[in-house]
Scaffold this motif. Structure first.
Motif, PDB file in Angstrom:
ATOM      1  N   SER A  39       0.837  -1.189   0.000  1.00 48.92           N
ATOM      2  CA  SER A  39       0.000   0.000   0.000  1.00 48.92           C
ATOM      3  C   SER A  39       0.875   1.243   0.000  1.00 48.92           C
ATOM      4  CB  SER A  39      -0.907   0.009   1.233  1.00 48.92           C
ATOM      5  OG  SER A  39      -1.838  -1.040   1.150  1.00 48.92           O
ATOM      6  N   ASP A  40       0.364   2.295  -0.591  1.00 50.74           N
ATOM      7  CA  ASP A  40       1.137   3.529  -0.719  1.00 50.74           C
ATOM      8  C   ASP A  40       0.181   4.703  -0.608  1.00 50.74           C
ATOM      9  OD1 ASP A  40       3.866   4.509  -2.857  1.00 50.74           O
ATOM     10  OD2 ASP A  40       2.598   5.787  -1.617  1.00 50.74           O
ATOM     11  N   VAL A  41       0.552   5.692   0.202  1.00 53.03           N
ATOM     12  CA  VAL A  41      -0.317   6.842   0.387  1.00 53.03           C
ATOM     13  C   VAL A  41      -0.616   7.542  -0.929  1.00 53.03           C
ATOM     14  CG1 VAL A  41       1.553   8.484   0.825  1.00 53.03           C
ATOM     15  CG2 VAL A  41      -0.698   8.889   1.827  1.00 53.03           C
ATOM     16  N   ASN A  42       0.291   7.444  -1.888  1.00 47.32           N
ATOM     17  CA  ASN A  42       0.072   8.104  -3.175  1.00 47.32           C
ATOM     18  C   ASN A  42      -1.091   7.498  -3.956  1.00 47.32           C
ATOM     19  OD1 ASN A  42       2.231   9.876  -2.814  1.00 47.32           O
ATOM     20  ND2 ASN A  42       3.701   8.375  -3.603  1.00 47.32           N
ATOM     21  N   ILE A  43      -1.468   6.280  -3.588  1.00 46.83           N
ATOM     22  CA  ILE A  43      -2.570   5.630  -4.296  1.00 46.83           C
ATOM     23  C   ILE A  43      -3.874   6.367  -4.056  1.00 46.83           C
ATOM     24  CG2 ILE A  43      -3.879   3.463  -4.499  1.00 46.83           C
ATOM     25  CD1 ILE A  43      -1.377   1.948  -3.797  1.00 46.83           C
ATOM     26  N   ILE A  44      -3.955   7.122  -2.958  1.00 45.41           N
ATOM     27  CA  ILE A  44      -5.187   7.851  -2.646  1.00 45.41           C
ATOM     28  C   ILE A  44      -5.615   8.721  -3.816  1.00 45.41           C
ATOM     29  CG2 ILE A  44      -6.190   9.632  -1.169  1.00 45.41           C
ATOM     30  CD1 ILE A  44      -4.502   8.606   1.110  1.00 45.41           C
ATOM     31  N   SER A  45      -4.623   9.331  -4.467  1.00 47.70           N
ATOM     32  CA  SER A  45      -4.944  10.231  -5.581  1.00 47.70           C
ATOM     33  C   SER A  45      -5.544   9.486  -6.760  1.00 47.70           C
ATOM     34  CB  SER A  45      -3.681  10.982  -6.023  1.00 47.70           C
ATOM     35  OG  SER A  45      -2.693  10.060  -6.459  1.00 47.70           O
ATOM     36  N   ASN A  46      -5.361   8.160  -6.798  1.00 47.75           N
ATOM     37  CA  ASN A  46      -5.901   7.365  -7.907  1.00 47.75           C
ATOM     38  C   ASN A  46      -7.315   6.862  -7.636  1.00 47.75           C
ATOM     39  OD1 ASN A  46      -3.517   7.588  -9.378  1.00 47.75           O
ATOM     40  ND2 ASN A  46      -2.605   5.814  -8.345  1.00 47.75           N
ATOM     41  N   LEU A  47      -7.840   7.133  -6.441  1.00 48.79           N
ATOM     42  CA  LEU A  47      -9.192   6.700  -6.114  1.00 48.79           C
ATOM     43  C   LEU A  47     -10.181   7.775  -6.549  1.00 48.79           C
ATOM     44  CD1 LEU A  47      -8.739   5.278  -2.486  1.00 48.79           C
ATOM     45  CD2 LEU A  47      -8.373   4.131  -4.681  1.00 48.79           C
ATOM     46  N   ASN A  48     -11.253   7.351  -7.218  1.00 47.60           N
ATOM     47  CA  ASN A  48     -12.257   8.346  -7.583  1.00 47.60           C
ATOM     48  C   ASN A  48     -13.177   8.614  -6.392  1.00 47.60           C
ATOM     49  OD1 ASN A  48     -14.482   6.447  -7.595  1.00 47.60           O
ATOM     50  ND2 ASN A  48     -13.764   5.707  -9.582  1.00 47.60           N
ATOM     51  N   GLU A  49     -14.064   9.582  -6.532  1.00 47.29           N
ATOM     52  CA  GLU A  49     -14.886  10.018  -5.407  1.00 47.29           C
ATOM     53  C   GLU A  49     -15.780   8.902  -4.880  1.00 47.29           C
ATOM     54  OE1 GLU A  49     -18.231  13.470  -4.337  1.00 47.29           O
ATOM     55  OE2 GLU A  49     -17.168  13.483  -6.267  1.00 47.29           O
ATOM     56  N   ARG A  50     -16.360   8.120  -5.791  1.00 46.25           N
ATOM     57  CA  ARG A  50     -17.251   7.046  -5.374  1.00 46.25           C
ATOM     58  C   ARG A  50     -16.493   5.929  -4.652  1.00 46.25           C
ATOM     59  NH1 ARG A  50     -22.218   8.077  -4.579  1.00 46.25           N
ATOM     60  NH2 ARG A  50     -23.137   6.206  -5.497  1.00 46.25           N
ATOM     61  N   ASP A 105     -15.819   7.215  -1.179  1.00 46.11           N
ATOM     62  CA  ASP A 105     -17.041   7.136  -0.374  1.00 46.11           C
ATOM     63  C   ASP A 105     -17.291   5.709   0.090  1.00 46.11           C
ATOM     64  OD1 ASP A 105     -18.955   9.627  -2.265  1.00 46.11           O
ATOM     65  OD2 ASP A 105     -17.500   9.837  -0.641  1.00 46.11           O
ATOM     66  N   PHE A 106     -17.134   4.763  -0.855  1.00 47.76           N
ATOM     67  CA  PHE A 106     -17.326   3.358  -0.492  1.00 47.76           C
ATOM     68  C   PHE A 106     -16.332   2.940   0.586  1.00 47.76           C
ATOM     69  CE2 PHE A 106     -17.993  -1.074  -0.606  1.00 47.76           C
ATOM     70  CZ  PHE A 106     -16.748  -1.672  -0.612  1.00 47.76           C
ATOM     71  N   LEU A 107     -15.072   3.383   0.463  1.00 49.99           N
ATOM     72  CA  LEU A 107     -14.041   3.022   1.429  1.00 49.99           C
ATOM     73  C   LEU A 107     -14.421   3.514   2.823  1.00 49.99           C
ATOM     74  CD1 LEU A 107     -11.321   1.736   1.965  1.00 49.99           C
ATOM     75  CD2 LEU A 107     -10.220   3.852   1.228  1.00 49.99           C
ATOM     76  N   LYS A 108     -14.982   4.714   2.910  1.00 46.37           N
ATOM     77  CA  LYS A 108     -15.412   5.242   4.210  1.00 46.37           C
ATOM     78  C   LYS A 108     -16.538   4.390   4.793  1.00 46.37           C
ATOM     79  CE  LYS A 108     -14.103  10.031   3.207  1.00 46.37           C
ATOM     80  NZ  LYS A 108     -14.606  11.407   2.932  1.00 46.37           N
ATOM     81  N   TYR A 109     -17.505   4.034   3.949  1.00 47.82           N
ATOM     82  CA  TYR A 109     -18.605   3.195   4.426  1.00 47.82           C
ATOM     83  C   TYR A 109     -18.108   1.802   4.822  1.00 47.82           C
ATOM     84  CZ  TYR A 109     -22.373   6.411   3.039  1.00 47.82           C
ATOM     85  OH  TYR A 109     -23.230   7.473   2.942  1.00 47.82           O
ATOM     86  N   ALA A 110     -17.086   1.308   4.132  1.00 48.26           N
ATOM     87  CA  ALA A 110     -16.550  -0.014   4.441  1.00 48.26           C
ATOM     88  C   ALA A 110     -15.942  -0.061   5.836  1.00 48.26           C
ATOM     89  CB  ALA A 110     -15.503  -0.417   3.397  1.00 48.26           C
TER      90      ALA A 110
END
Length: 215
Positions: free
Chosen positions: A145-156, A159-164
Motif C-alpha cells: 500500500s502507498d499513500v500516493n494511491i489515494i490520488s488514484n481513487l475516484n470520489e465514489r 465514499d465506499f471506502l469510508k462506508y466499508a
C-alpha cells in the motif's frame, strides 16, 4: 471515584471483578450478562463513567453493544476486557468506540491504570494495543500500500471506502450510496486491485493509515 458497569457472560469472573473494583474504591453500578441485558438495565439507571465490556457474548456481543453506546451515550467510556489479543478484535473494538483494550489476565494494577487513564485522558492505549496497531499498519506497508494511491481513487471509491469502515453490510452500503449491490461489489473489487488488498479488514487498515477515516 469513577462508577463502573461490568458486561460479561462469565458470572464467576464478573463477580470476582466486581469485588476487586469495589475493594480499590470504584462503584459498580450494575452487572450484565450480555449487550442486550446491559442496554435494558442502562435505561433508567444512573449512567456509569466506564463500562468494562467483554467481546464474545451471546445475544448481543461487545462489538454491537459498544457501537450502540457510541451512538446513544458517547460520553460513556468503554474499556474492552477480553481474552482476545489479535489485531482484528482490537481494531474493530476501537472502531466501534472503545477507548481502551486490556486482556482478562492483566494484573489488577493495569486495570486500575486503564480506568484512571480513561477518566484523565479519555483513552488508554496499552503496549498491547499500540504494538498490534503498529504491526497491522506495517503489514499493510509490506503488502504494497502507498499513500500516493489515494490520488488514484475516484470520489465514489473513496465514499465506499469510508462506508466499508463502518458496521454496515455491503447491501446497506449500496442503499446508502443509492446503487445496486452489484455496483458495490465493483467498487470493492476495484479497491482490492488498486490497493493490492484481499479483505475488508485490509481496506479499513488502509483507510486508517492514510487518514481517510480516524479512530
Amino acid at each position: 471515584m469513577p462508577s463502573i458497569v461490568l458486561v460479561d457472560d462469565h458470572s464467576l469472573l464478573r463477580m470476582g471483578l466486581a469485588q476487586l473494583l469495589e475493594s480499590i474504591g470504584y462503584t459498580v453500578v450494575f452487572e450484565a450478562d450480555d449487550g442486550q441485558e446491559f442496554i435494558e438495565k442502562l435505561n433508567g439507571a444512573t449512567l456509569p463513567d466506564v463500562v468494562l465490556m467483554d467481546i464474545n457474548m451471546p445475544v448481543m456481543d461487545g462489538f454491537q453493544a459498544t457501537q450502540w453506546l457510541k451512538t446513544n451515550h458517547p460520553d460513556i467510556k468503554v474499556l474492552a476486557l477480553s481474552m482476545y489479543d489479535n489485531e482484528n478484535s482490537i481494531i474493530r473494538m476501537l472502531k466501534c468506540g472503545a477507548k481502551g483494550y486490556i486482556l482478562k489476565d492483566s494484573e489488577p494494577a493495569e486495570l486500575k491504570a486503564a480506568i484512571d487513564a480513561l477518566m484523565a485522558k479519555g483513552y488508554y492505549y496499552s503496549d498491547l494495543v499500540s504494538g498490534k496497531l503498529i504491526h497491522a499498519i506495517n503489514k499493510i506497508d509490506d503488502e504494497g500500500s502507498d499513500v500516493n494511491i489515494i490520488s488514484n481513487l475516484n470520489e465514489r471509491e473513496t465514499d465506499f471506502l469510508k462506508y466499508a469502515c463502518t458496521e454496515l453490510t455491503y447491501k446497506e452500503i449500496a442503499d446508502k450510496m443509492f446503487v445496486s449491490p452489484r455496483t458495490i461489489d465493483g467498487y470493492r473489487d476495484a479497491l482490492f486491485e488498486k490497493l493490492q488488498l484481499k479483505t475488508r479488514v485490509g481496506l479499513v487498515m488502509y483507510a486508517i493509515k492514510n487518514g481517510i477515516v480516524t479512530l
